[in-house]
Design a protein around this motif. Structure first.
Motif, short mmCIF file in Angstrom:
data_model
loop_
_atom_site.label_atom_id
_atom_site.label_comp_id
_atom_site.label_asym_id
_atom_site.label_seq_id
_atom_site.Cartn_x
_atom_site.Cartn_y
_atom_site.Cartn_z
N UNK A 68 22.70 38.90 87.86
CA UNK A 68 23.54 39.37 88.96
C UNK A 68 22.72 40.25 89.89
N UNK A 69 22.96 40.09 91.20
CA UNK A 69 22.39 40.99 92.20
C UNK A 69 23.53 41.45 93.10
N UNK A 70 23.27 42.49 93.87
CA UNK A 70 24.28 42.98 94.80
C UNK A 70 23.64 43.56 96.04
N UNK A 71 24.41 43.63 97.12
CA UNK A 71 23.95 44.22 98.37
C UNK A 71 25.17 44.58 99.21
N UNK A 72 24.96 45.51 100.15
CA UNK A 72 26.03 45.95 101.02
C UNK A 72 25.92 45.33 102.40
N UNK A 73 27.08 45.03 103.00
CA UNK A 73 27.16 44.50 104.36
C UNK A 73 28.26 45.25 105.09
N UNK A 74 27.97 45.72 106.29
CA UNK A 74 28.98 46.38 107.11
C UNK A 74 30.15 45.44 107.35
N UNK A 75 31.34 45.98 107.27
CA UNK A 75 32.52 45.15 107.52
C UNK A 75 32.61 44.71 108.97
N UNK A 76 31.84 45.35 109.86
CA UNK A 76 31.81 44.98 111.27
C UNK A 76 30.77 43.90 111.57
N UNK A 77 29.89 43.60 110.64
CA UNK A 77 28.83 42.61 110.86
C UNK A 77 29.41 41.19 110.83
N UNK A 78 28.89 40.34 111.68
CA UNK A 78 29.31 38.94 111.68
C UNK A 78 29.09 38.30 110.31
N UNK A 79 28.05 38.73 109.61
CA UNK A 79 27.73 38.19 108.29
C UNK A 79 28.87 38.40 107.29
N UNK A 80 29.62 39.47 107.44
CA UNK A 80 30.64 39.84 106.47
C UNK A 80 31.63 38.70 106.22
N UNK A 81 32.25 38.19 107.25
CA UNK A 81 33.25 37.14 107.06
C UNK A 81 32.61 35.77 106.80
N UNK A 82 31.44 35.53 107.39
CA UNK A 82 30.77 34.25 107.13
C UNK A 82 30.33 34.14 105.68
N UNK A 83 29.91 35.24 105.09
CA UNK A 83 29.52 35.26 103.69
C UNK A 83 30.73 34.93 102.80
N UNK A 84 31.85 35.51 103.12
CA UNK A 84 33.08 35.19 102.38
C UNK A 84 33.43 33.72 102.52
N UNK A 85 33.35 33.22 103.77
CA UNK A 85 33.68 31.82 104.04
C UNK A 85 32.75 30.87 103.30
N UNK A 86 31.45 31.20 103.28
CA UNK A 86 30.46 30.34 102.63
C UNK A 86 30.59 30.39 101.11
N UNK A 87 31.03 31.53 100.58
CA UNK A 87 31.18 31.67 99.13
C UNK A 87 29.87 31.89 98.39
N UNK A 88 28.80 32.07 99.15
CA UNK A 88 27.50 32.30 98.54
C UNK A 88 26.45 32.48 99.63
N UNK A 89 25.20 32.67 99.20
CA UNK A 89 24.13 32.96 100.15
C UNK A 89 22.78 32.65 99.53
N UNK A 90 21.78 32.71 100.38
CA UNK A 90 20.39 32.69 99.93
C UNK A 90 19.80 34.04 100.33
N UNK A 91 18.89 34.54 99.53
CA UNK A 91 18.24 35.81 99.82
C UNK A 91 16.73 35.59 99.79
#
Length: 157
Positions: free
Chosen positions: A46-69
């Motif tokens: 498991x990894x974790x990171x913070x994203x501002x709720x105002x950032x465009x990434x915030x909702x797109x990350x939720x929509x995508x359900x995952x990410x690459x780092x």
């Protein structure tokens, strides 16, 4: 009361690793520079990171359900700056060398390595959301010093 500027001043003295979180949410790909990546567990990974709720990434990350780092290497500070500036989506990927990850999220070429993750849970944390992610795939990249940020400057570690 603790002054937020005092907290920022102190924590800026403490070096943090720099990475870029990318998502592929349908037809929209986005990247965001993050300095809060932490390893939370090796079993399960498991990894974790913070994203501002105002950032465009915030909702797109939720929509995508995952990410690459992409964990950036020393000398990739230009990439960190590019993805920290909030570049408009139409220009976000212009001139950026990427490979497509297993889930479609871009992997930045030349990085130390890549984590491909699915979202596990979210924790509200002040102005940000802390995203906890299951690591689904790991790939090693360049064997180089890491890009770090301290006192507002990029350097190598």
């Amino acid at each position: 009361m603790v002054d937020p500027d005092d907290v920022r001043a102190l924590l800026s003295r403490y070096p943090t690793g720099v990475c870029v979180v990318t998502v592929d949410a349908g037809a929209q790909k986005l990247g965001l520079t993050v300095g809060t990546l932490v390893s939370l567990s090796l079993d399960p990974p498991l990894v974790g990171f913070g994203v501002s709720r105002e950032a465009a990434m915030h909702e797109l990350l939720r929509e995508a359900g995952g990410c690459a780092i992409s964990l950036l290497a020393a000398g990739q500070d230009w990439l960190a700056q590019h993805f920290a500036l909030g570049v408009p989506p139409i220009a976000m990927w212009h001139g950026i060398a990427t490979e497509e990850g297993a889930s479609g999220a871009p992997l930045l070429v030349g990085a130390l390595g890549w984590l491909e993750c699915s979202l596990r849970e979210e924790v509200t944390a002040g102005t940000h959301t802390f995203f906890v992610c299951d690591v689904r795939r790991v790939e090693l990249g360049e064997d180089a010093p890491a890009l770090v940020r301290a006192r507002g400057q990029y350097g190598a570690a």
